[in-house]
Design a protein around this motif. Structure first.
Motif, PDB file in Angstrom:
ATOM      1  N   GLY A   1       0.814  -1.212   0.000  1.00 53.61           N
ATOM      2  CA  GLY A   1       0.000   0.000   0.000  1.00 53.61           C
ATOM      3  C   GLY A   1       0.842   1.254   0.000  1.00 53.61           C
ATOM      4  O   GLY A   1       2.066   1.209  -0.075  1.00 53.61           O
ATOM      5  N   LYS A   2       0.168   2.388   0.103  1.00 53.03           N
ATOM      6  CA  LYS A   2       0.827   3.690   0.150  1.00 53.03           C
ATOM      7  C   LYS A   2       1.129   4.029   1.603  1.00 53.03           C
ATOM      8  O   LYS A   2       0.480   4.875   2.223  1.00 53.03           O
TER       9      LYS A   2
ATOM     10  N   THR B   1      -6.501   6.953   2.121  1.00 55.56           N
ATOM     11  CA  THR B   1      -6.085   5.931   1.171  1.00 55.56           C
ATOM     12  C   THR B   1      -6.887   4.674   1.449  1.00 55.56           C
ATOM     13  O   THR B   1      -7.248   4.421   2.603  1.00 55.56           O
ATOM     14  N   PRO B   2      -7.200   3.884   0.436  1.00 58.69           N
ATOM     15  CA  PRO B   2      -7.898   2.621   0.697  1.00 58.69           C
ATOM     16  C   PRO B   2      -6.991   1.572   1.333  1.00 58.69           C
ATOM     17  O   PRO B   2      -7.469   0.564   1.837  1.00 58.69           O
ATOM     18  N   TYR B   3      -5.670   1.818   1.325  1.00 55.95           N
ATOM     19  CA  TYR B   3      -4.727   0.872   1.900  1.00 55.95           C
ATOM     20  C   TYR B   3      -4.571   1.085   3.404  1.00 55.95           C
ATOM     21  O   TYR B   3      -5.023   2.082   3.953  1.00 55.95           O
ATOM     22  N   GLY B   4      -3.877   0.170   4.056  1.00 48.07           N
ATOM     23  CA  GLY B   4      -3.635   0.318   5.486  1.00 48.07           C
ATOM     24  C   GLY B   4      -2.713  -0.758   6.021  1.00 48.07           C
ATOM     25  O   GLY B   4      -3.115  -1.545   6.875  1.00 48.07           O
ATOM     26  N   LEU B   5      -1.481  -0.797   5.543  1.00 46.67           N
ATOM     27  CA  LEU B   5      -0.567  -1.844   5.984  1.00 46.67           C
ATOM     28  C   LEU B   5       0.354  -1.357   7.100  1.00 46.67           C
ATOM     29  O   LEU B   5       0.286  -1.838   8.219  1.00 46.67           O
TER      30      LEU B   5
ATOM     31  N   HIS C   1      -4.999   4.415  10.353  1.00 47.10           N
ATOM     32  CA  HIS C   1      -5.662   3.221   9.816  1.00 47.10           C
ATOM     33  C   HIS C   1      -4.609   2.347   9.157  1.00 47.10           C
ATOM     34  O   HIS C   1      -4.430   2.346   7.935  1.00 47.10           O
ATOM     35  N   ALA C   2      -3.880   1.607   9.985  1.00 54.85           N
ATOM     36  CA  ALA C   2      -2.816   0.736   9.489  1.00 54.85           C
ATOM     37  C   ALA C   2      -2.672  -0.444  10.436  1.00 54.85           C
ATOM     38  O   ALA C   2      -2.821  -0.300  11.656  1.00 54.85           O
TER      39      ALA C   2
ATOM     40  N   GLY D   1      -2.634  -6.261   7.387  1.00 57.09           N
ATOM     41  CA  GLY D   1      -3.156  -5.045   6.795  1.00 57.09           C
ATOM     42  C   GLY D   1      -4.598  -4.748   7.142  1.00 57.09           C
ATOM     43  O   GLY D   1      -5.349  -5.616   7.581  1.00 57.09           O
ATOM     44  N   MET D   2      -4.970  -3.492   6.944  1.00 60.68           N
ATOM     45  CA  MET D   2      -6.353  -3.047   7.007  1.00 60.68           C
ATOM     46  C   MET D   2      -6.782  -2.611   5.609  1.00 60.68           C
ATOM     47  O   MET D   2      -5.957  -2.400   4.727  1.00 60.68           O
ATOM     48  N   GLY D   3      -8.078  -2.461   5.413  1.00 58.42           N
ATOM     49  CA  GLY D   3      -8.571  -1.984   4.127  1.00 58.42           C
ATOM     50  C   GLY D   3      -8.140  -2.881   2.983  1.00 58.42           C
ATOM     51  O   GLY D   3      -8.187  -4.115   3.074  1.00 58.42           O
TER      52      GLY D   3
END
Length: 264
Positions: free
Chosen positions: A4-5, A157-161, A181-182, A204-206
Motif C-alpha cells: 500500500g501507500k 487511502t484505501p490501503y492500510g498496511l 488506519h494501518a 493489513g487493514m482496508g
C-alpha cells in the motif's frame, strides 16, 4: 497482504537527524520493494525545511549498485516491469508539476534495473503515484499544520498496511499512532519494531489484505474452529410429563437464577 501507500509522519522537532535516518531506512531498503516501505512523508510545517534538507542530503549520499557486500546502500529493482512502473510514476509526476529533490532517474550505467533513490515534492492528487503504490525507491514529501491534518491525510487511502510516527514525545507519538488506519504503526522506527515483535500480530487493514501473521492470530488463521457440545442430565426438549408452556416458564426462571448467580 498486498502492500500500500504507507505513510510516515514527523510530528515535531524530534531529533531531526535521527528522523532523517529513519526516513532513509523506511523508504529505500531493497530499493523500496518491501510491502512495508514508506512512500508518503508528512512533515510538520515547523520542521519541514530542516527535515527535508537532512533527508535529501542522506538520499544523495546513498550508493546505488549491485555488489553483494556492504559497499552499496541501494540495489536493483526486480523486473523490467517494475522499472517501467517506477519510471512512469516519476515522469508523470514531474510532467504535472512535481519537483525532484533527489534522484529521479534510472541508472542503466550500473545495470538494467537500477533507479536512484528519489524524493519528490509538490505531489498532487492528479498524479498517478499520489494514490497508487509505486513499489520502488520513490517517496513524496508533504507539509502539514497539525496532528489532525496529518492523520487525515495519512488515512486518505484505501490501503492500510504500515505507518511510522516520529515525535520527541512518546505519549504524543503513541496517541497519533492509534489514530492511523494501518495494521502496524511504529513510533520512532520505520518498520522493524513491529516486524520484529513476533508475538504480536502483523497484517493489513482496508485493501492491504486480510488475516495476520505472527502471534496467536498468525497461527490460528491456519486452523478451523470446532464446537463440540455435550449436553448432560436434561436436554432442552421438554419431558413428556411436562406441558411445553410449563417447561418454557421453568427454563426461563432457571436461566434468570443462573444469570443472577453468575453476576455475583
Amino acid at each position: 497482504e498486498l502492500g500500500g501507500k504507507n505513510a510516515m509522519l514527523v510530528l515535531d522537532d524530534a531529533d531531526i537527524e535521527k528522523a532523517a535516518d529513519g526516513a532513509v531506512a523506511a523508504c529505500f531498503p531493497s530499493a523500496g520493494q518491501l510491502c512495508v516501505s514508506i512512500e508518503r512523508l508528512y512533515v510538520a510545517d515547523a520542521v519541514h525545511d530542516r527535515f527535508v534538507d537532512a533527508f535529501v542530503a542522506r538520499a544523495e549520499r546513498l550508493k546505488v549498485g549491485g555488489a553483494y557486500d556492504f559497499s552499496c546502500d541501494v540495489g536493483s529493482l526486480t523486473t523490467a516491469a517494475q522499472l517501467k512502473t517506477v519510471t512512469e510514476h516519476v515522469e508523470d509526476a514531474v510532467a504535472k508539476g512535481a519537483k525532484v529533490l533527489a534522484g529521479g532517474r534510472a541508472r542503466p550505467d550500473l545495470g538494467p534495473l537500477f533507479y536512484e533513490p528519489t524524493i519528490l515534492a509538490g505531489v498532487t492528487p492528479d498524479m498517478t503515484l499520489y494514490e497508487h503504490e509505486t513499489f520502488g525507491p520513490v517517496v513524496s514529501v508533504h507539509p502539514f499544520r497539525d496532528d489532525s491534518e496529518a492523520v487525515a491525510r495519512a488515512n486518505a487511502t484505501p490501503y492500510g498496511l504500515n505507518a511510522s510516527v516520529w515525535s520527541r514525545s512518546a505519549s504524543r507519538g503513541r496517541a497519533v499512532a492509534a489514530r492511523l488506519h494501518a495494521g502496524t504503526v511504529n513510533v520512532n522506527e520505520a518498520f522493524a519494531a513491529a516486524w520484529g515483535s513476533v508475538d504480536a500480530p502483523m497484517g493489513g487493514m482496508g485493501d492491504s489484505g486480510l488475516g495476520r501473521r505472527h502471534g496467536a492470530e498468525g497461527i490460528l488463521k491456519y486452523t478451523e474452529a470446532q464446537n463440540v457440545a455435550h449436553q448432560r442430565v436434561q436436554g432442552f426438549t421438554p419431558p413428556k410429563s411436562i406441558p411445553p408452556e410449563a417447561w418454557a416458564a421453568l427454563l426461563t426462571g432457571a436461566l434468570k437464577v443462573l444469570k443472577a448467580v453468575g453476576s455475583r
